[in-house]
Design a protein around this motif. Structure first.
Motif: not given
Length: 232
Positions: A10-14, A57-59, A64-67
């Motif tokens: 969730l942190v990655a998505e945020t 998206i790469t990193v 998270s899947g980088a949605h």
């Protein structure tokens, strides 16, 4: 993605959505301040957005899947790639990140933290464009994952770069980003009242792509086997 717990995802998505929106809004402000040529400003906005998508998206994809996009999270939940219990959390993280991204862009350019947009983006052509833009985005993601997973960051970045120019709406293709862009009265903005039409078109395009590509990407031998088993 499975090796990271929900809080980290969730942190990655945020974070990813925030950086995406900060780039979209910030590059729009910068471009508009440097030139009065709308086409040239759009080109600057386009290149920055496509480039940051490749990076993010790469990193963050492995985490998270980088949605960074509720429409993308929805189709992954529908296909079973994202646990349905996580979908609501992903969407909330993406919307929160989008708002944070707008605030960051405004702070960098000494603007009010939030400023509702007055930019009109409505009508059948705009809605159809958003449906096409999101259909294409989801199609690129699904086919890219299937055939060339390592290339997905570039495929998405290049697709959005192109879609900025071949769609009348400049390809928002993302409900969370659209909402965040309604909070800036700058080059990339959209009136809050215009959001429902965009959201409906984006979700419809995403679901249509999922339905088509679930069939299109199914190998012939699998289809034959399923047909034979059905007869038995």
């Amino acid at each position: 993605m499975a090796s990271y717990d929900l809080s980290r995802r969730l942190v990655a998505e945020t974070l990813g959505t925030a950086m995406l929106v900060a780039t979209v809004v910030g590059s729009g402000i910068m471009a508009a301040s440097l030139t009065g040529d709308v086409g040239l400003a759009l080109l600057g906005n386009t290149l920055a957005t496509g480039a940051i998508l490749v990076v993010l998206i790469t990193v963050l994809g492995p985490i998270s899947g980088a949605h960074f996009n509720p429409a993308v999270s929805l189709i992954f939940a529908m296909s079973g790639s994202l646990p349905k219990r996580d979908l609501g959390f992903y969407v909330l993280a993406q919307f929160a990140g989008g708002v944070a991204g707008t605030i960051c862009a405004h702070l960098m350019f000494n603007l009010p933290l939030l400023d509702l947009s007055s930019k009109i983006r409505t009508g059948g052509a705009q809605w159809f464009s958003e449906g096409i833009a999101t259909f294409g985005l989801v199609a690129v993601i699904l086919a890219g994952i299937r055939f060339e997973q390592k290339a997905v960051p570039w495929l998405v970045g290049l697709y959005i770069t192109a879609a900025y120019w071949f769609t009348a709406s400049t390809s928002f293709a993302n409900p969370a980003v659209a909402f965040a862009r309604s909070l800036t009265d700058t080059f990339s903005g959209i009136r809050p009242v215009d959001l429902p039409g965009f959201w409906l078109a984006e979700i419809s395009g995403a679901v249509a792509a999922l339905l088509l590509f679930n069939w299109l990407l199914q190998p012939a031998e699998t289809s034959s086997t399923l047909s034979s088993e059905a007869k038995l």
